[in-house]
Scaffold this motif. Structure first.
Motif, PDB file in Angstrom:
ATOM      1  N   GLY A  39       0.822  -1.194   0.000  1.00  0.00           N
ATOM      2  CA  GLY A  39       0.000   0.000   0.000  1.00  0.00           C
ATOM      3  C   GLY A  39       0.858   1.246   0.000  1.00  0.00           C
ATOM      4  O   GLY A  39       1.670   1.470  -0.902  1.00  0.00           O
ATOM      5  N   SER A  40       0.716   2.050   1.050  1.00  0.00           N
ATOM      6  CA  SER A  40       1.470   3.303   1.144  1.00  0.00           C
ATOM      7  C   SER A  40       2.795   3.136   1.873  1.00  0.00           C
ATOM      8  O   SER A  40       3.438   4.127   2.239  1.00  0.00           O
ATOM      9  CB  SER A  40       0.619   4.351   1.866  1.00  0.00           C
ATOM     10  N   PHE A  41       3.230   1.893   2.087  1.00  0.00           N
ATOM     11  CA  PHE A  41       4.462   1.640   2.833  1.00  0.00           C
ATOM     12  C   PHE A  41       5.501   0.920   1.969  1.00  0.00           C
ATOM     13  O   PHE A  41       5.172   0.005   1.213  1.00  0.00           O
ATOM     14  CB  PHE A  41       4.189   0.782   4.076  1.00  0.00           C
ATOM     15  N   ILE A  42       6.744   1.319   2.124  1.00  0.00           N
ATOM     16  CA  ILE A  42       7.884   0.614   1.555  1.00  0.00           C
ATOM     17  C   ILE A  42       8.626  -0.078   2.694  1.00  0.00           C
ATOM     18  O   ILE A  42       8.929   0.555   3.724  1.00  0.00           O
ATOM     19  CB  ILE A  42       8.844   1.580   0.835  1.00  0.00           C
ATOM     20  N   ILE A  43       8.909  -1.368   2.523  1.00  0.00           N
ATOM     21  CA  ILE A  43       9.699  -2.106   3.506  1.00  0.00           C
ATOM     22  C   ILE A  43      10.976  -2.563   2.820  1.00  0.00           C
ATOM     23  O   ILE A  43      10.923  -3.168   1.734  1.00  0.00           O
ATOM     24  CB  ILE A  43       8.932  -3.320   4.071  1.00  0.00           C
ATOM     25  N   ALA A  44      12.105  -2.264   3.410  1.00  0.00           N
ATOM     26  CA  ALA A  44      13.403  -2.644   2.861  1.00  0.00           C
ATOM     27  C   ALA A  44      14.179  -3.419   3.915  1.00  0.00           C
ATOM     28  O   ALA A  44      14.212  -3.020   5.088  1.00  0.00           O
ATOM     29  CB  ALA A  44      14.181  -1.409   2.415  1.00  0.00           C
ATOM     30  N   VAL A  45      14.810  -4.520   3.478  1.00  0.00           N
ATOM     31  CA  VAL A  45      15.471  -5.419   4.420  1.00  0.00           C
ATOM     32  C   VAL A  45      16.894  -5.714   3.943  1.00  0.00           C
ATOM     33  O   VAL A  45      17.097  -6.151   2.806  1.00  0.00           O
ATOM     34  CB  VAL A  45      14.708  -6.759   4.546  1.00  0.00           C
ATOM     35  N   ASN A  46      17.842  -5.505   4.831  1.00  0.00           N
ATOM     36  CA  ASN A  46      19.223  -5.917   4.604  1.00  0.00           C
ATOM     37  C   ASN A  46      19.710  -6.686   5.832  1.00  0.00           C
ATOM     38  O   ASN A  46      20.259  -6.096   6.773  1.00  0.00           O
ATOM     39  CB  ASN A  46      20.141  -4.715   4.363  1.00  0.00           C
ATOM     40  N   PRO A  47      19.509  -7.991   5.858  1.00  0.00           N
ATOM     41  CA  PRO A  47      19.944  -8.760   7.033  1.00  0.00           C
ATOM     42  C   PRO A  47      21.442  -9.046   7.045  1.00  0.00           C
ATOM     43  O   PRO A  47      21.949  -9.576   8.033  1.00  0.00           O
ATOM     44  CB  PRO A  47      19.140 -10.057   6.898  1.00  0.00           C
ATOM     45  N   THR A  48      22.161  -8.700   5.967  1.00  0.00           N
ATOM     46  CA  THR A  48      23.568  -9.077   5.863  1.00  0.00           C
ATOM     47  C   THR A  48      24.463  -8.218   6.738  1.00  0.00           C
ATOM     48  O   THR A  48      24.072  -7.154   7.221  1.00  0.00           O
ATOM     49  CB  THR A  48      24.051  -8.969   4.407  1.00  0.00           C
ATOM     50  N   LEU A 105      18.947   3.754  -2.456  1.00  0.00           N
ATOM     51  CA  LEU A 105      18.750   3.466  -1.038  1.00  0.00           C
ATOM     52  C   LEU A 105      19.993   2.746  -0.547  1.00  0.00           C
ATOM     53  O   LEU A 105      20.366   1.690  -1.089  1.00  0.00           O
ATOM     54  CB  LEU A 105      17.520   2.591  -0.827  1.00  0.00           C
ATOM     55  N   THR A 106      20.633   3.308   0.446  1.00  0.00           N
ATOM     56  CA  THR A 106      21.819   2.692   1.044  1.00  0.00           C
ATOM     57  C   THR A 106      21.455   2.189   2.432  1.00  0.00           C
ATOM     58  O   THR A 106      21.049   2.981   3.295  1.00  0.00           O
ATOM     59  CB  THR A 106      22.975   3.700   1.138  1.00  0.00           C
ATOM     60  N   MET A 107      21.590   0.878   2.643  1.00  0.00           N
ATOM     61  CA  MET A 107      21.212   0.267   3.917  1.00  0.00           C
ATOM     62  C   MET A 107      22.454  -0.200   4.652  1.00  0.00           C
ATOM     63  O   MET A 107      23.304  -0.910   4.097  1.00  0.00           O
ATOM     64  CB  MET A 107      20.252  -0.909   3.684  1.00  0.00           C
ATOM     65  N   GLN A 108      22.560   0.212   5.901  1.00  0.00           N
ATOM     66  CA  GLN A 108      23.663  -0.217   6.735  1.00  0.00           C
ATOM     67  C   GLN A 108      23.502  -1.712   7.078  1.00  0.00           C
ATOM     68  O   GLN A 108      22.425  -2.286   6.927  1.00  0.00           O
ATOM     69  CB  GLN A 108      23.732   0.636   7.994  1.00  0.00           C
ATOM     70  N   PRO A 109      24.588  -2.352   7.533  1.00  0.00           N
ATOM     71  CA  PRO A 109      24.498  -3.778   7.858  1.00  0.00           C
ATOM     72  C   PRO A 109      23.369  -4.074   8.845  1.00  0.00           C
ATOM     73  O   PRO A 109      23.115  -3.297   9.767  1.00  0.00           O
ATOM     74  CB  PRO A 109      25.862  -4.080   8.482  1.00  0.00           C
ATOM     75  N   GLN A 110      22.716  -5.192   8.619  1.00  0.00           N
ATOM     76  CA  GLN A 110      21.656  -5.707   9.491  1.00  0.00           C
ATOM     77  C   GLN A 110      20.616  -4.628   9.817  1.00  0.00           C
ATOM     78  O   GLN A 110      20.497  -4.176  10.946  1.00  0.00           O
ATOM     79  CB  GLN A 110      22.255  -6.300  10.758  1.00  0.00           C
ATOM     80  N   SER A 111      19.888  -4.253   8.797  1.00  0.00           N
ATOM     81  CA  SER A 111      18.895  -3.191   8.947  1.00  0.00           C
ATOM     82  C   SER A 111      17.588  -3.561   8.272  1.00  0.00           C
ATOM     83  O   SER A 111      17.542  -4.374   7.335  1.00  0.00           O
ATOM     84  CB  SER A 111      19.430  -1.877   8.371  1.00  0.00           C
ATOM     85  N   LEU A 112      16.524  -2.987   8.782  1.00  0.00           N
ATOM     86  CA  LEU A 112      15.183  -3.115   8.205  1.00  0.00           C
ATOM     87  C   LEU A 112      14.484  -1.785   8.433  1.00  0.00           C
ATOM     88  O   LEU A 112      14.526  -1.251   9.554  1.00  0.00           O
ATOM     89  CB  LEU A 112      14.405  -4.253   8.863  1.00  0.00           C
ATOM     90  N   ILE A 113      13.864  -1.235   7.399  1.00  0.00           N
ATOM     91  CA  ILE A 113      13.150   0.029   7.570  1.00  0.00           C
ATOM     92  C   ILE A 113      11.763  -0.049   6.952  1.00  0.00           C
ATOM     93  O   ILE A 113      11.530  -0.795   5.986  1.00  0.00           O
ATOM     94  CB  ILE A 113      13.911   1.230   6.965  1.00  0.00           C
ATOM     95  N   VAL A 114      10.846   0.695   7.527  1.00  0.00           N
ATOM     96  CA  VAL A 114       9.508   0.870   6.973  1.00  0.00           C
ATOM     97  C   VAL A 114       9.320   2.357   6.716  1.00  0.00           C
ATOM     98  O   VAL A 114       9.444   3.177   7.633  1.00  0.00           O
ATOM     99  CB  VAL A 114       8.423   0.360   7.938  1.00  0.00           C
ATOM    100  N   ILE A 115       9.042   2.705   5.458  1.00  0.00           N
ATOM    101  CA  ILE A 115       8.879   4.102   5.049  1.00  0.00           C
ATOM    102  C   ILE A 115       7.431   4.340   4.656  1.00  0.00           C
ATOM    103  O   ILE A 115       6.869   3.598   3.832  1.00  0.00           O
ATOM    104  CB  ILE A 115       9.795   4.437   3.848  1.00  0.00           C
ATOM    105  N   LYS A 116       6.809   5.330   5.246  1.00  0.00           N
ATOM    106  CA  LYS A 116       5.468   5.755   4.835  1.00  0.00           C
ATOM    107  C   LYS A 116       5.644   6.757   3.695  1.00  0.00           C
ATOM    108  O   LYS A 116       6.217   7.834   3.876  1.00  0.00           O
ATOM    109  CB  LYS A 116       4.724   6.388   6.009  1.00  0.00           C
ATOM    110  N   LEU A 117       5.181   6.384   2.508  1.00  0.00           N
ATOM    111  CA  LEU A 117       5.380   7.221   1.331  1.00  0.00           C
ATOM    112  C   LEU A 117       4.575   8.512   1.421  1.00  0.00           C
ATOM    113  O   LEU A 117       3.469   8.539   1.978  1.00  0.00           O
ATOM    114  CB  LEU A 117       4.986   6.444   0.072  1.00  0.00           C
TER     115      LEU A 117
END
Length: 516
Positions: A466-475, A503-515
């Motif tokens: 929907g109106s959310f972006i979820i990005a996952v970098n478990p590494t 989008l640059t994700m730091q190690p072991q990160s997960l974010i939820v963005i409300k567009l």
């Protein structure tokens, strides 16, 4: 479809080891009642309760002796009623565990069935026509009853298989069609059990081995599906708010058969294993998507998942689990941070999610325990809940030697008490992400799911709900992906930055963005 499932978040309770109220070393219904406010504080508004029926406990209660009676060690039927009533007062639904495929060999049905003289239960189980008949492709117990025949078991030797018939009859002397009156009587008996507990106040059932009813069925199991469609018809008519969730691990088939949701389980090549449990068969190295070593491949998961999601859309749900009583806890392979990211992901996906007791604090899988009540390799996942710093981690006032299973006494054993005080704990992280789910329909069961970025053997994984972006970098490494969206970060583990193109994700990160 029960409307309440759309925003349901389940908490699985293994009653033996959740909370002991009377000091006998075994958890009970009163103990569960005393912890309902805690369950609600997690954001969980539904409970799946593992079997509480009368049983000799050769398989931890999945060997039912009396479907209509609560096991004495847990309490009474009146205690069950009080649990249902109190849970409802707190806005919590309760699913019982239904075991339709087999009973205990101490069940009265089986005691009658094994008698030499014919009676109304003679056809309730699967018997060969002679003690000399035991085809090797089946799992029979032979020559141990007065009845001239051998009986089929589903799992352990103490679990005779109930008779729903055979789809492909290879031994007509003793195999029955699913339409046979004896097989139909078995179906009606299961319906009666369901009605009994629904009338008592439960809100439905998680169904054990739901695909195991009719024998000699492959693929989509049409005769077993026909049984469940009939049961769903009964529920829709008489109990429209009751839910049934299957242990099947084939959502398109099980939802088509009438289940409201089906579990993704830890099976070979299954999506759950790809995400959380995969290992290289030669080296033993973890290749799960959520492992910090970054050896996973999200496209393998999506190939199966997107097809299942499309096949169940508008009909039912897929249920992701953090773990269950049959599965090693993720912390056996994952660090606390890896587990935190993986667990959070579960509650950001479509469908109806399940949180296994103790996962919210990162409980460990306890290695090297002797099998308890048929637990075997699963026993280390079933140890007592770790509540606080008092004796036995607050699970029981019994002497440690009398506990159902030993409590984790290691120096780094986690407790609810300690996790409550740590804002960065798994407990508080999951409370936040579950609350976010409840507050936004886009993140609930029916919310859309769209892949934004998913490349073979590459991180991060980005998807839209929907109106959310979820990005996952478990590494354990910084990862980047093309990303042009913008908005407000409403939930985060670790950090990430977007410059309008990347989008640059730091190690072991997960974010939820409300567009925006």
């Amino acid at each position: 479809m029960p409307n309440w499932l759309k925003d349901a978040v389940f908490y699985e309770i293994y009653p033996q080891t959740f909370c002991d109220s009377n000091g006998d070393g075994i958890g009970d219904l009163e103990g569960i009642i005393s912890k309902l406010d805690y369950v609600r504080s997690l954001g969980c508004n539904a409970i799946w309760l593992n079997p509480i029926y009368d049983s000799p406990f050769m398989d931890a209660g999945y060997d039912v002796r009396d479907y209509y009676k609560v096991a004495e060690r847990y309490g009474t039927n009146d205690d069950a009623k009080r649990l249902f009533r109190t849970a409802h007062e707190k806005g919590i639904k309760i699913l019982l565990d239904l075991v339709p495929g087999h009973t205990s060999d101490q069940c009265e049905w089986f005691k009658e069935s094994k008698k030499a003289a014919p009676n109304q239960y003679s056809g309730r189980y699967i018997w060969t026509d002679s003690v000399w008949e035991a085809p090797p492709q089946y799992k029979f117990l032979c020559g141990i009853t007065d009845r001239d025949g051998n009986y089929l078991v589903n799992f352990f030797s103490s679990q005779p298989a109930l008779n729903y018939g055979f789809n492909n009859i290879t031994h007509p002397a003793w195999q029955k069609s699913p339409s046979d009156p004896d097989c139909q009587a078995t179906v009606e008996a299961i319906k009666d059990i369901m009605r009994f507990w629904l009338d008592m106040g439960c809100d439905g059932f998680r169904v054990d081995m739901a695909d195991s009813l009719v024998k000699n069925e492959d693929g989509e199991k049409p005769e077993t599906c026909k049984i469940w469609k009939g049961i769903r018809k009964m529920l829709d008519k008489d109990y429209p708010e009751a839910a049934i969730i299957s242990e099947w691990c084939n959502p398109k088939v099980s939802v088509g058969a009438g289940f409201h949701s089906d579990f993704y389980l830890d099976h070979d090549t299954n999506g759950y294993r790809i995400l959380f449990r995969d290992k290289d068969k030669k080296t033993g190295e973890c290749t799960a998507v959520f492992s910090k070593n970054g050896k996973g491949d999200i496209t393998r998961f999506l190939k199966e998942y997107l097809d299942d999601l499309k096949g169940t859309k508008g009909k039912g749900y897929i249920s992701f689990i953090t773990c269950n009583h049959d599965t090693p806890r993720m912390t056996r392979m994952f660090s606390q941070t890896e587990a935190k990211i993986a667990y959070s992901f579960v509650f950001l996906m479509p469908g109806v999610p399940f949180l296994y007791y103790g996962d919210e604090i990162g409980m460990s899988f306890m290695e090297g325990l002797n099998s308890k009540e048929g637990g075997y390799s699963r026993t280390g996942t079933r140890t007592p809940m770790q509540w606080d710093s008092t004796a036995n981690c607050g699970f029981s006032s019994a002497p440690a030697s009398q506990l159902y299973l030993p409590v984790d006494t290691s120096a780094d054993a986690v407790t609810v008490e300690a996790c409550q005080k740590d804002p960065d704990s798994i407990l508080n992280t999951l409370r936040t992400v579950i609350a976010l789910r409840h507050e936004n329909e886009d993140l609930q069961a029916d919310g859309d799911f769209e892949v934004v970025y998913a490349e073979k053997e590459t991180y991060p994984f980005i998807f839209k709900r929907g109106s959310f972006i979820i990005a996952v970098n478990p590494t354990a490494k910084e990862q980047t992906a093309p990303f042009s969206g913008s908005g407000e970060t409403v939930f985060a583990i670790g950090t990430a930055e977007a410059d309008g193109k990347t989008l640059t994700m730091q190690p072991q990160s997960l974010i939820v963005i409300k567009l925006k």
